[in-house]
Structure formats: structure tokens, C-alpha cells
Design a protein around this motif. Structure first.
Motif, PDB file in Angstrom:
ATOM      1  N   ILE A  98       0.840  -1.196   0.000  1.00 34.90           N
ATOM      2  CA  ILE A  98       0.000   0.000   0.000  1.00 34.90           C
ATOM      3  C   ILE A  98       0.875   1.245   0.000  1.00 34.90           C
ATOM      4  O   ILE A  98       1.605   1.508   0.954  1.00 34.90           O
ATOM      5  CB  ILE A  98      -0.946   0.014   1.221  1.00 34.90           C
ATOM      6  N   LYS A  99       0.786   1.987  -1.089  1.00 31.89           N
ATOM      7  CA  LYS A  99       1.459   3.284  -1.149  1.00 31.89           C
ATOM      8  C   LYS A  99       0.584   4.323  -0.466  1.00 31.89           C
ATOM      9  O   LYS A  99       1.053   5.139   0.321  1.00 31.89           O
ATOM     10  CB  LYS A  99       1.719   3.675  -2.606  1.00 31.89           C
ATOM     11  N   TYR A 100      -0.717   4.278  -0.769  1.00 27.49           N
ATOM     12  CA  TYR A 100      -1.703   5.125  -0.095  1.00 27.49           C
ATOM     13  C   TYR A 100      -3.087   4.636  -0.505  1.00 27.49           C
ATOM     14  O   TYR A 100      -3.255   3.952  -1.523  1.00 27.49           O
ATOM     15  CB  TYR A 100      -1.548   6.607  -0.457  1.00 27.49           C
ATOM     16  N   TYR A 101      -4.082   4.965   0.307  1.00 25.59           N
ATOM     17  CA  TYR A 101      -5.482   4.722  -0.041  1.00 25.59           C
ATOM     18  C   TYR A 101      -6.051   5.989  -0.663  1.00 25.59           C
ATOM     19  O   TYR A 101      -5.582   7.100  -0.393  1.00 25.59           O
ATOM     20  CB  TYR A 101      -6.297   4.369   1.199  1.00 25.59           C
ATOM     21  N   GLU A 102      -7.081   5.813  -1.469  1.00 27.47           N
ATOM     22  CA  GLU A 102      -7.777   6.974  -2.018  1.00 27.47           C
ATOM     23  C   GLU A 102      -8.454   7.743  -0.884  1.00 27.47           C
ATOM     24  O   GLU A 102      -9.057   7.153   0.008  1.00 27.47           O
ATOM     25  CB  GLU A 102      -8.827   6.541  -3.045  1.00 27.47           C
ATOM     26  N   ARG A 103      -8.337   9.064  -0.921  1.00 28.07           N
ATOM     27  CA  ARG A 103      -8.994   9.906   0.080  1.00 28.07           C
ATOM     28  C   ARG A 103     -10.378  10.299  -0.410  1.00 28.07           C
ATOM     29  O   ARG A 103     -10.624  10.433  -1.608  1.00 28.07           O
ATOM     30  CB  ARG A 103      -8.159  11.171   0.341  1.00 28.07           C
ATOM     31  N   ASP A 104     -11.282  10.482   0.537  1.00 33.49           N
ATOM     32  CA  ASP A 104     -12.633  10.933   0.229  1.00 33.49           C
ATOM     33  C   ASP A 104     -12.673  12.449   0.335  1.00 33.49           C
ATOM     34  O   ASP A 104     -12.793  13.008   1.420  1.00 33.49           O
ATOM     35  CB  ASP A 104     -13.621  10.287   1.213  1.00 33.49           C
ATOM     36  N   ASP A 105     -12.572  13.108  -0.815  1.00 31.56           N
ATOM     37  CA  ASP A 105     -12.577  14.574  -0.840  1.00 31.56           C
ATOM     38  C   ASP A 105     -13.976  15.148  -1.048  1.00 31.56           C
ATOM     39  O   ASP A 105     -14.179  16.354  -0.978  1.00 31.56           O
ATOM     40  CB  ASP A 105     -11.659  15.085  -1.963  1.00 31.56           C
ATOM     41  N   ALA A 106     -14.943  14.264  -1.306  1.00 34.38           N
ATOM     42  CA  ALA A 106     -16.292  14.752  -1.603  1.00 34.38           C
ATOM     43  C   ALA A 106     -16.973  15.337  -0.368  1.00 34.38           C
ATOM     44  O   ALA A 106     -17.785  16.244  -0.473  1.00 34.38           O
ATOM     45  CB  ALA A 106     -17.136  13.614  -2.177  1.00 34.38           C
ATOM     46  N   TYR A 107     -16.626  14.787   0.812  1.00 34.30           N
ATOM     47  CA  TYR A 107     -17.279  15.219   2.044  1.00 34.30           C
ATOM     48  C   TYR A 107     -16.216  15.595   3.077  1.00 34.30           C
ATOM     49  O   TYR A 107     -15.897  14.803   3.957  1.00 34.30           O
ATOM     50  CB  TYR A 107     -18.172  14.106   2.597  1.00 34.30           C
ATOM     51  N   PRO A 108     -15.633  16.786   2.969  1.00 29.94           N
ATOM     52  CA  PRO A 108     -14.518  17.157   3.852  1.00 29.94           C
ATOM     53  C   PRO A 108     -14.867  17.154   5.337  1.00 29.94           C
ATOM     54  O   PRO A 108     -13.999  16.917   6.179  1.00 29.94           O
ATOM     55  CB  PRO A 108     -14.137  18.563   3.375  1.00 29.94           C
ATOM     56  N   THR A 112     -15.451   9.397   4.333  1.00 30.05           N
ATOM     57  CA  THR A 112     -15.757   7.991   4.568  1.00 30.05           C
ATOM     58  C   THR A 112     -14.661   7.078   4.032  1.00 30.05           C
ATOM     59  O   THR A 112     -14.919   5.946   3.639  1.00 30.05           O
ATOM     60  CB  THR A 112     -17.106   7.617   3.923  1.00 30.05           C
ATOM     61  N   ASP A 113     -13.421   7.573   4.030  1.00 33.49           N
ATOM     62  CA  ASP A 113     -12.314   6.707   3.619  1.00 33.49           C
ATOM     63  C   ASP A 113     -11.764   5.959   4.837  1.00 33.49           C
ATOM     64  O   ASP A 113     -12.197   6.180   5.971  1.00 33.49           O
ATOM     65  CB  ASP A 113     -11.217   7.513   2.906  1.00 33.49           C
ATOM     66  N   VAL A 114     -10.792   5.081   4.599  1.00 32.83           N
ATOM     67  CA  VAL A 114     -10.307   4.205   5.680  1.00 32.83           C
ATOM     68  C   VAL A 114      -9.379   4.917   6.660  1.00 32.83           C
ATOM     69  O   VAL A 114      -8.986   4.335   7.667  1.00 32.83           O
ATOM     70  CB  VAL A 114      -9.598   2.950   5.118  1.00 32.83           C
ATOM     71  N   TYR A 115      -9.030   6.173   6.378  1.00 26.27           N
ATOM     72  CA  TYR A 115      -8.244   6.948   7.343  1.00 26.27           C
ATOM     73  C   TYR A 115      -9.127   7.488   8.470  1.00 26.27           C
ATOM     74  O   TYR A 115      -8.632   8.029   9.446  1.00 26.27           O
ATOM     75  CB  TYR A 115      -7.533   8.109   6.646  1.00 26.27           C
TER      76      TYR A 115
END
Length: 232
Positions: A98-108, A112-115
Motif C-alpha cells: 500500500i502506497k496510499y489509499y484513495e482519500r474521500d474529498d467529496a465530504y470534507p 468515509t475513507d479508511v483513514y
């Protein structure tokens, strides 16, 4: 004020695979840990595999094809054994770089991302297993130290705006888009690192569960360091 000495009451420690997979969750316990000091050079495996994307799944054949030093071979044996034992116990483990997971930028305000601290949900009885072999480990949060984000007034107000003026179907909307799975740490919260090499079993939200699901999150990767993670 949170009492750090009682912070790990939700965790039960075991010393072998069989106890890890068979010990029932009970009372406050919704995380079971087999603490291990692993032998071998896991960095060699990470550096031997070309990243195909931000997340690269490694299959058994690819592991076996690697030309490794003695220490690298020891690390590979651990990975192969972990995958084998979990499959034998009905799990479907995935080994990922894992280099990185996609971030959820739609709802700052309520990503709802894994971070974000979250729980896993399933319609059938299951568990989440995970182990970080290299890189930053995940962490968990005692349930009493988190609050469901959809219950935070300002977040709930924004979600209602997103849903529309009517309250009809609002709760179903929260579930459909997984907003109800995410949690916010309280100000005095003390997260618990899962550590490197330890194999964990975490409780999942499913209809037959007798304990609350375990709150967990992925770490922010540091200095571009790739993680080697087994999860299922």
C-alpha cells in the motif's frame, strides 16, 4: 479523563493461531491479538515487488517467484503460513503493498475513507483479520472513546442538507452511503496501535454479533514508506 491503564480492556491476548481464530468475543472484548516478534526481512520483499498502483495485491505465485536472501525467505515463510492458516479457517486474506489509499474529498466534514475511524459491517457472521508486516500500523479506538459521526450535531446537520429537507428515508440514506459506519475520536481518546507483526482479529457489525464492532483506521503513510499489509 481517559484512564490509559484500562484503555486496553477491549483486547484479549492469545499466543497461537488456534486461539486467535476460535476465542469468542465477549463483554467488552472486541479485539483479539496474537503479539509476535517476526523473523526475517520484510523490507526485502517490499523492495522486490514493483508497485502497479497505489495498492498492489501480491499473490502466492508471485511470492514464490521472488529471489530472496535467507532473511527474505524467512519473511516469505511467515507470509505464506499466515495466508494458508487463515484460508484453512474460512477467511479470504489479501496481501497488499500500500502506497496510499484513495482519500474521500467529496465530504470534507465527514470523509468515509479508511483513514477515518470506522467499523466493518457484514450481513453474515465474519471477522476482520489484519497484520502489518512493514510500514505504519493501523490503530483501534475503544468504543467508549468514539462517537458516531452521524450523531455529531454539525455533521448531522450537513448530512441532512445533503439528503434534502425531508426526514423521510434519512436513516436509510446514512446506511446506504456508509456514513453510519464512521466515528470521531473524543478529545481525551487514546488510540491503540496494532503494532508491526501482530496478527489481529477484530469484531464486525453483523446480525449475530454479541459485542460492539471494533473501531479502527488506517494510518497516514509517513515519508512515502510503502506498507505491507495482510487483511481479510
Amino acid at each position: 479523563m481517559t484512564d490509559s491503564s484500562s484503555n486496553e480492556r477491549q483486547i484479549q491476548h492469545v499466543t497461537n493461531y488456534q486461539d486467535l481464530v476460535s476465542t469468542p468475543f465477549h463483554g467488552e472484548v472486541n479485539a483479539i491479538c496474537w503479539k509476535r516478534e517476526l523473523k526475517g526481512d520484510f523490507a526485502e520483499i517490499v523492495n522486490s515487488i514493483a508497485l502497479k498502483d497505489n495498492i498492489t495485491e501480491i499473490d502466492t505465485a508471485e511470492l514464490l517467484d521472488l529471489k530472496l536472501s535467507e532473511q527474505g525467505q524467512l519473511a516469505r515463510e511467515t507470509l505464506l503460513n499466515d495466508l494458508k492458516v487463515l484460508k484453512e479457517n474460512g477467511a479470504s486474506p489479501s496481501l497488499n503493498l500500500i502506497k496510499y489509499y484513495e482519500r474521500d474529498d467529496a465530504y470534507p466534514l465527514f470523509p468515509t475513507d479508511v483513514y477515518s475511524y470506522h467499523v466493518d459491517r457484514s450481513p453474515v457472521p465474519t471477522n476482520t483479520y489484519l497484520c502489518t508486516y512493514y510500514g505504519e500500523p493501523s490503530d483501534i479506538l475503544p468504543n467508549a472513546q468514539g462517537i458516531q459521526k452521524v450523531l455529531v450535531p454539525e455533521i448531522r446537520a450537513e448530512l441532512k442538507k445533503l439528503h434534502g429537507e425531508s426526514d423521510h428515508g434519512f436513516e436509510a440514506f446514512l446506511t446506504e452511503y456508509f456514513f453510519d459506519l464512521h466515528y470521531q475520536a473524543k478529545l481525551d481518546a487514546i488510540p491503540i496501535s496494532l503494532g508491526v507483526g501482530n496478527l489481529w482479529r477484530l469484531a464486525v457489525d453483523h446480525p449475530e454479533s454479541k459485542v460492539p464492532p471494533c473501531l479502527h483506521r488506517a494510518p497516514i503513510e509517513k515519508d512515502g514508506k510503502t506498507r505491507l499489509l495482510m487483511i481479510c
